[in-house]
Design a protein around this motif. Sequence first.
Motif, PDB file in Angstrom:
ATOM      1  N   ARG A  68       0.640  -0.699  -0.351  1.00 17.96           N
ATOM      2  CA  ARG A  68       0.429   0.141   0.068  1.00 17.96           C
ATOM      3  C   ARG A  68       0.955   1.733  -0.124  1.00 17.96           C
ATOM      4  O   ARG A  68       1.051   1.881   1.048  1.00 17.96           O
ATOM      5  CB  ARG A  68      -0.791  -0.170   0.861  1.00 17.96           C
ATOM      6  CG  ARG A  68      -1.606  -0.924   1.329  1.00 17.96           C
ATOM      7  CD  ARG A  68      -2.912  -1.568   2.648  1.00 17.96           C
ATOM      8  NE  ARG A  68      -1.564  -1.379   3.605  1.00 17.96           N
ATOM      9  CZ  ARG A  68      -1.722  -0.347   4.710  1.00 17.96           C
ATOM     10  NH1 ARG A  68      -1.813   0.999   4.204  1.00 17.96           N
ATOM     11  NH2 ARG A  68      -0.705  -1.136   5.668  1.00 17.96           N
ATOM     12  N   LYS A  69       1.640   1.229  -1.245  1.00 19.87           N
ATOM     13  CA  LYS A  69       2.511   2.529  -0.981  1.00 19.87           C
ATOM     14  C   LYS A  69       1.860   3.595  -0.735  1.00 19.87           C
ATOM     15  O   LYS A  69       2.407   4.046  -0.211  1.00 19.87           O
ATOM     16  CB  LYS A  69       2.795   2.833  -2.268  1.00 19.87           C
ATOM     17  CG  LYS A  69       4.169   3.853  -3.078  1.00 19.87           C
ATOM     18  CD  LYS A  69       4.587   3.318  -4.498  1.00 19.87           C
ATOM     19  CE  LYS A  69       5.691   3.810  -4.649  1.00 19.87           C
ATOM     20  NZ  LYS A  69       6.038   4.728  -6.154  1.00 19.87           N
ATOM     21  N   GLY A  70       0.652   4.061  -1.116  1.00 17.29           N
ATOM     22  CA  GLY A  70       0.047   5.780  -0.652  1.00 17.29           C
ATOM     23  C   GLY A  70       0.211   5.926   0.506  1.00 17.29           C
ATOM     24  O   GLY A  70       0.426   7.139   1.716  1.00 17.29           O
ATOM     25  N   ALA A  71      -0.932   4.944   1.337  1.00 16.22           N
ATOM     26  CA  ALA A  71      -0.638   4.955   2.289  1.00 16.22           C
ATOM     27  C   ALA A  71       0.219   4.483   3.621  1.00 16.22           C
ATOM     28  O   ALA A  71       0.712   5.211   4.718  1.00 16.22           O
ATOM     29  CB  ALA A  71      -1.772   3.531   2.523  1.00 16.22           C
ATOM     30  N   ILE A  72       1.544   3.783   3.488  1.00 16.72           N
ATOM     31  CA  ILE A  72       2.908   3.863   4.145  1.00 16.72           C
ATOM     32  C   ILE A  72       3.274   5.096   3.907  1.00 16.72           C
ATOM     33  O   ILE A  72       4.395   5.367   4.706  1.00 16.72           O
ATOM     34  CB  ILE A  72       3.280   2.731   2.736  1.00 16.72           C
ATOM     35  CG1 ILE A  72       2.894   1.314   3.314  1.00 16.72           C
ATOM     36  CG2 ILE A  72       5.079   2.607   3.461  1.00 16.72           C
ATOM     37  CD1 ILE A  72       4.036   0.385   3.000  1.00 16.72           C
ATOM     38  N   LEU A  73       3.385   5.986   2.473  1.00 15.22           N
ATOM     39  CA  LEU A  73       4.027   6.741   2.709  1.00 15.22           C
ATOM     40  C   LEU A  73       3.356   8.435   3.324  1.00 15.22           C
ATOM     41  O   LEU A  73       3.973   8.784   4.246  1.00 15.22           O
ATOM     42  CB  LEU A  73       3.845   8.104   0.947  1.00 15.22           C
ATOM     43  CG  LEU A  73       5.062   7.227   0.060  1.00 15.22           C
ATOM     44  CD1 LEU A  73       4.878   7.636  -1.901  1.00 15.22           C
ATOM     45  CD2 LEU A  73       6.216   7.858   0.772  1.00 15.22           C
ATOM     46  N   LYS A  74       2.159   8.197   3.524  1.00 18.85           N
ATOM     47  CA  LYS A  74       1.541   8.919   4.257  1.00 18.85           C
ATOM     48  C   LYS A  74       1.917   8.571   5.878  1.00 18.85           C
ATOM     49  O   LYS A  74       1.761   9.682   7.255  1.00 18.85           O
ATOM     50  CB  LYS A  74       0.143   9.080   4.228  1.00 18.85           C
ATOM     51  CG  LYS A  74      -0.479   9.688   2.993  1.00 18.85           C
ATOM     52  CD  LYS A  74      -0.843  11.012   3.397  1.00 18.85           C
ATOM     53  CE  LYS A  74      -1.145  11.637   1.750  1.00 18.85           C
ATOM     54  NZ  LYS A  74      -0.615  13.452   2.117  1.00 18.85           N
ATOM     55  N   GLU A  75       2.110   7.455   6.585  1.00 13.89           N
ATOM     56  CA  GLU A  75       2.407   6.625   8.057  1.00 13.89           C
ATOM     57  C   GLU A  75       3.587   7.248   7.862  1.00 13.89           C
ATOM     58  O   GLU A  75       4.096   8.240   9.076  1.00 13.89           O
ATOM     59  CB  GLU A  75       2.133   5.230   7.943  1.00 13.89           C
ATOM     60  CG  GLU A  75       0.223   5.032   7.972  1.00 13.89           C
ATOM     61  CD  GLU A  75       0.848   3.299   7.952  1.00 13.89           C
ATOM     62  OE1 GLU A  75       1.949   2.815   7.935  1.00 13.89           O
ATOM     63  OE2 GLU A  75       0.011   2.497   6.934  1.00 13.89           O
ATOM     64  N   VAL A  76       4.780   7.341   6.834  1.00 14.70           N
ATOM     65  CA  VAL A  76       6.071   7.829   7.118  1.00 14.70           C
ATOM     66  C   VAL A  76       5.972   9.189   7.643  1.00 14.70           C
ATOM     67  O   VAL A  76       7.016   9.780   8.419  1.00 14.70           O
ATOM     68  CB  VAL A  76       6.402   7.050   5.987  1.00 14.70           C
ATOM     69  CG1 VAL A  76       8.390   7.800   6.150  1.00 14.70           C
ATOM     70  CG2 VAL A  76       7.067   5.996   6.183  1.00 14.70           C
ATOM     71  N   GLU A  77       5.682   9.566   6.317  1.00 13.12           N
ATOM     72  CA  GLU A  77       5.731  11.651   6.547  1.00 13.12           C
ATOM     73  C   GLU A  77       4.987  12.260   7.616  1.00 13.12           C
ATOM     74  O   GLU A  77       5.572  13.149   8.192  1.00 13.12           O
ATOM     75  CB  GLU A  77       4.589  11.558   5.390  1.00 13.12           C
ATOM     76  CG  GLU A  77       4.608  13.406   5.435  1.00 13.12           C
ATOM     77  CD  GLU A  77       3.883  13.710   4.405  1.00 13.12           C
ATOM     78  OE1 GLU A  77       3.064  14.921   4.399  1.00 13.12           O
ATOM     79  OE2 GLU A  77       2.851  13.433   3.533  1.00 13.12           O
ATOM     80  N   SER A  78       3.971  11.237   8.319  1.00 11.82           N
ATOM     81  CA  SER A  78       3.314  11.689   9.883  1.00 11.82           C
ATOM     82  C   SER A  78       4.355  11.274  10.472  1.00 11.82           C
ATOM     83  O   SER A  78       4.821  11.983  11.287  1.00 11.82           O
ATOM     84  CB  SER A  78       2.092  10.448  10.241  1.00 11.82           C
ATOM     85  OG  SER A  78       1.694  10.970  11.555  1.00 11.82           O
ATOM     86  N   ALA A  79       5.500   9.701  10.852  1.00 10.50           N
ATOM     87  CA  ALA A  79       6.296   9.613  11.567  1.00 10.50           C
ATOM     88  C   ALA A  79       7.499  10.680  11.987  1.00 10.50           C
ATOM     89  O   ALA A  79       7.759  11.727  12.262  1.00 10.50           O
ATOM     90  CB  ALA A  79       6.979   8.526  11.865  1.00 10.50           C
TER      91      ALA A  79
END
Length: 610
Positions: A492-503
């Motif tokens: 889930r590339k988009g979802a993972i990027l969002k999670e990484v961005e938040s972190a």
Amino acid sequence: GYSIVIVLETMKTFSAEDGLTEEAIVTKLRTCRYHHLFLHTSLRRNSSGTSRWGEFGEGGMLWGECSGRYFEWFDGNPITELLFKVKEMYGLDHEVTFRNVTVASETRPRPLHLGTATQIGAIPTEGIPCLLKVLLPSNCVGLPVYYIRDLLLNPPEYAIASTLQATCKLMGNVTCSIPEFTCVSAAKLVKLLESREANHIEFCRIKNVADEILQMHRSSDLYDILQYLMDPTWVATGLKIQFETLVSECEWISYRIGTMISLDGESDQKISFFPVVPSDFFEDMESSWKGRVKRIHAEEAFSEVEKAAEALSKAVVEDFLPIISRIKATTAPLGGPKGEVLYDEICRGTETAKGTCIAGSIIETLDKIGCLGIVSTHLHGIFNLPLNTKNIVYKAMGTENVDGQTRPTWKLIDGICRESLAFETAQKEGIPVTTIQRAEELYLLENGKNVYLGRNDVKIEHNFPDDDIKDSDDVYDQLSTIRKGAIPYTIRKGAILKEVESAITIICQRKYIELYKQKSISEIREVTCVEIAAKELPPPSTVGASSVYVLTRPDKKLYVGQTDDLEGRVRAHRSKEGMQHVSFLYVIVPGKSIASQLETLLINQLPNQG
């Protein structure tokens, strides 16, 4: 003054400039890439004396420039006669029309003087550093350099120059990621498209250009820049296009190419796989064309290949597997013949004579150890070598004559074949008859000298145990990696990027607060995390700025780094195999020291965030 007419045969366009000084003409001749030069006879018959063109060496600057080049004289109306000569040279019908792309402007500044252009290094001059190499980064080459040089040598009118300055100012303040800005030669593309020789790579480039325009159109940060570029593009190309027309045409082009070409990361075609046939054989046969055009457009051809692959597998099972079983049953416990089916192409790309001898020596070795197999070769010289073999049997492809044409029967017959169907195949593929006739003449001449023609390849097939074959999905994954230069992964590339961005935002913001309390920084900065998607680059505002970045690798791992040259680092990562389309997240930070601290912090704390 002087006039110059420039004709682009591939684009079917011409432009004319007049009122030029002799220096301006010489400057254009030194910087313009042209195939043919024609000089009008008015240069010799100038009664006013402004042009000094002597018959025996005396003359002015233009005479000195042209006397060392090949040129032809012509008379009559310059544009009409020049277009006539171009059509004649390139075999074009006289009905073919050329579009006038001259952008007239009475307020355009005069071109740079030749002396000035050489002294500042705008024109390559021995002993003077090249101005463009000083002004532009080392990775800026080709078309952008030529465009900048033309702006320096032939300044545009004030309105266009102001628009270019405004564009640069806007681009300098952009904080979002920007397109890669694919640069392709319009003349080259037109030539390839007209001759129907454009391959999937060229179509992908065209689509990239269209997609980058659409990306700028959709981006609120880049929309104004795209609009500003319309008029300078008109001046450079002579094409006046409405803004919305450009966008709608790009949408149509991108869609049409997308329905035909297999794009990065997508493929509806797998390399053939059968457990009894070495996978590198199918890789050799199919990787050069599969995964380019979508299957729906060549269904019949794909079906034929699948039938042929199945027939080959059946033949190997029937002819080779019984032999393998017999060899394995008699294998000594301490070693001996393995009993494998192997595929190899030896001496590929080697010089013919030595390649033939290497192949002959290998065949002797295989015969000596009792190897069973098939050798297929175009190296006909191998039949004249004094090979020491006991078990070699020569076979050849059967042929028949049909209506005066030699055609293969696809049946093996006893004997040696020293001929090929190369000339017949070349004719079938559309090579001009005159070219083939000359090739036949050369072949006969060389054949008389015992020079063996043909590709330097010998294909050897041996037997191969089933337990060495990997699962078909694993093999396909590896082949996809080799073929596309990227490892496909389904997360889930988009979802993972969002999670990484938040972190990243949380970790960096906490560190800023800590540094502020320690009085290491004067203010608490707001953390802005920016994404650089595939086929995008960081904006110019990152040049010289310190940043910390995270990239998502194809193996689902994260890589953390810090740099003062973000664009250079992005290009470096993407130059590695399988990394061409990785995405990045970055944060601009106040100085290299803080970037190093944040890098270490992210490496240690991102795993804790999952």
